[in-house]
Design a protein around this motif. Structure first.
Motif, PDB file in Angstrom:
ATOM      1  N   UNK A 199       0.831  -1.209   0.000  1.00 20.51           N
ATOM      2  CA  UNK A 199       0.000   0.000   0.000  1.00 20.51           C
ATOM      3  C   UNK A 199       0.863   1.256   0.000  1.00 20.51           C
ATOM      4  N   UNK A 200       1.920   1.243   0.819  1.00 24.37           N
ATOM      5  CA  UNK A 200       2.762   2.446   0.898  1.00 24.37           C
ATOM      6  C   UNK A 200       3.509   2.631  -0.420  1.00 24.37           C
TER       7      UNK A 200
ATOM      8  N   UNK B  55       1.016   3.777  -3.109  1.00 25.77           N
ATOM      9  CA  UNK B  55       0.676   5.176  -2.835  1.00 25.77           C
ATOM     10  C   UNK B  55       1.785   6.106  -3.307  1.00 25.77           C
ATOM     11  N   UNK B  56       3.012   5.734  -2.993  1.00 27.42           N
ATOM     12  CA  UNK B  56       4.169   6.546  -3.381  1.00 27.42           C
ATOM     13  C   UNK B  56       4.291   6.608  -4.908  1.00 27.42           C
TER      14      UNK B  56
ATOM     15  N   UNK C 109       1.856   8.907  -6.518  1.00 25.88           N
ATOM     16  CA  UNK C 109       2.179  10.326  -6.364  1.00 25.88           C
ATOM     17  C   UNK C 109       2.848  10.868  -7.628  1.00 25.88           C
ATOM     18  N   UNK C 110       3.589  10.018  -8.293  1.00 23.26           N
ATOM     19  CA  UNK C 110       4.325  10.469  -9.474  1.00 23.26           C
ATOM     20  C   UNK C 110       3.519  10.317 -10.765  1.00 23.26           C
TER      21      UNK C 110
ATOM     22  N   UNK D  55      -2.546  11.549  -8.756  1.00 28.51           N
ATOM     23  CA  UNK D  55      -2.407  12.255  -7.491  1.00 28.51           C
ATOM     24  C   UNK D  55      -1.889  13.654  -7.762  1.00 28.51           C
TER      25      UNK D  55
ATOM     26  N   UNK E 157       9.770   7.883   5.158  1.00 30.16           N
ATOM     27  CA  UNK E 157       9.563   7.250   3.855  1.00 30.16           C
ATOM     28  C   UNK E 157       9.635   5.727   3.973  1.00 30.16           C
TER      29      UNK E 157
END
Lengths: 150, 272
Positions: free
Chosen positions: B48-49, B52-53, B56-57, B61, B168
């Motif tokens: 999930x992390x 999600x990260x 972002x790119x 998002x 992070x």
């Protein structure tokens, strides 16, 4: 206070719904049966956050939330068995997945800072974490053995 | 949680994304693989992390979602702590019995100084290494270093570097190493459960989650001990750093660098 409480409630409900569905997909608990447990957890969170606002001592709200949770589920508290039974249908990991999904989206902004850190920082940071984890585990092991618990 | 009046609940794009991530990652489920005698667990929260990260790119998002997600982590942790509270409650008699171990393992956080500081000095880091290794660098410790040395000091840069790494990668890192270390080492899972409480909700969840996945029969005990230990770390961690951790790091740094300087002086012939 009223305004932020409404916001908290709506957000906790959104969070709760996402977790319940994750709990269903990941751990096979049908959401309807887990609703009472989720409602209890949301209420515990709210009571803790309200206490933090009302009590004029500077303690983070999660400390109050934890205390409320512990108090209502202690063995010598009337009704604690039902509370434990209801909340046990919510898997802890089902709650952590959405947290880390939000975290992933949020830390994207720190990514460039992270890339600039350099390899030495990454090496040191890894040992910082391993150090505290192993250090604590070794001390716990020694004391638990001395107490005869393990 | 601070006064939120930005109507975060209206950010439907953010919630829909998280909902999607949760469904996908829970559907993938837990996978494990062995590395030598240890086991590495891949848990939905770890995917999930990373997803999600990665998102972002992508254009999915926007800056706004990333900003709005931050207070929601805090809110989610609140709910998680509520759950941990009701796990601790029924285990309270057991926790009281184990009290001394729980209290004393707080000193284990000093392990970070003895393990990481020599490495930092060896890698040639200067006073940054004091900020880096005096603690696991969560929010209270960042505050302490900023307060003592200032934001624009080497110590301040050091603590921020570890803080960013922890933010992070902390949860992923702890999730990966806790199951692994617990399966390769002879130490008891309960000792590792106590060690999972480092004073960060997400790291504790990841570390104890991996332990539960590796030792499912001890689930309740592991979560209760990890939760109790984390609360203890949150409340005592700062004082531990103020009175023991930071002074000890300063002392050890002086000892280590005195030796390093002497050596380099001998090498360059300036020592005499």
């Amino acid at each position: 206070m009223m305004k932020s409480m409404q916001e908290w409630i709506v957000l906790l409900v959104i969070f709760g719904i996402v977790s319940l569905l994750g709990n269903w997909v990941g751990y096979g608990t049908f959401p309807v049966g887990a609703i009472p447990g989720m409602v209890i957890l949301i209420l515990v969170s709210l009571v803790g956050m309200i206490m933090q606002k009302l009590i004029p001592i500077d303690i983070p709200s999660i400390a109050y939330v934890a205390i409320v949770g512990v108090l209502i589920s202690m063995p010598w508290m009337p009704g604690s068995e039902q509370i434990v039974a209801m909340t046990s249908s919510i898997n802890l990991l089902a709650l952590t997945t959405p947290i880390l999904a939000y975290a992933g989206i949020a830390i994207g902004r720190s990514w460039t800072d992270f890339v600039k850190l350099g390899w030495r920082t990454i090496v040191v940071a890894s040992f910082v974490m391993i150090g505290t984890f192993l250090g604590s585990a070794i001390i716990a092991e020694v004391v638990l053995r001395m107490q005869g618990i393990i | 949680m601070s006064e939120v009046s930005k109507n975060l609940w209206k950010d439907w794009r953010l919630h829909a994304l998280v909902f999607g991530i949760v469904l996908v990652t829970e559907w993938i489920g837990t996978h494990e693989f062995s590395v030598g005698p240890g086991v590495i667990l891949l848990l939905p929260m770890l995917y999930a992390i990373i997803i999600g990260l990665a998102l972002f790119f992508t254009p999915v998002v926007k800056e706004k979602q990333s900003k709005n997600a931050e207070p929601l982590i805090v809110l989610g942790v609140t709910l998680l702590i509520a759950k941990i509270g009701v796990i601790i409650g029924p285990s309270l008699p057991q926790i009281i019995e184990a009290g001394p171990a729980l209290l004393l393992q707080e000193f284990g956080n000093l392990g970070t100084i003895f393990l990481a500081l020599p490495i930092a000095v060896f890698l040639g880091l200067k006073r940054e290494s004091i900020g880096m290794t005096h603690s696991v660098a969560r929010e209270p410790n960042v505050g302490l270093i900023m307060n003592n040395y200032g934001f624009n000091s080497p110590e301040g840069r050091g603590v921020m570097a570890i803080y960013i790494f922890g933010t992070v990668f902390g949860a992923v890192f702890m999730g990966l190493i806790s199951g692994f270390l617990a399966t390769i080492s002879p130490l008891h899972p309960l000792s590792f459960a106590m060690a999972s409480g480092i004073g960060s909700g997400s790291m504790m969840a990841a570390a104890s989650g991996s332990l539960v996945a590796a030792f499912p029969s001890m689930e309740t005990e592991i979560l209760a001990f990890a939760g109790a230990s984390n609360l203890l770390s949150l409340s005592t961690g700062l004082y531990m750093s103020i009175f023991i951790g930071l002074p000890l790091t300063e002392k050890l740094y002086n000892v280590l660098t005195a030796r390093r300087d002497k050596k380099s002086h001998v090498k360059t012939g300036r020592g005499a």
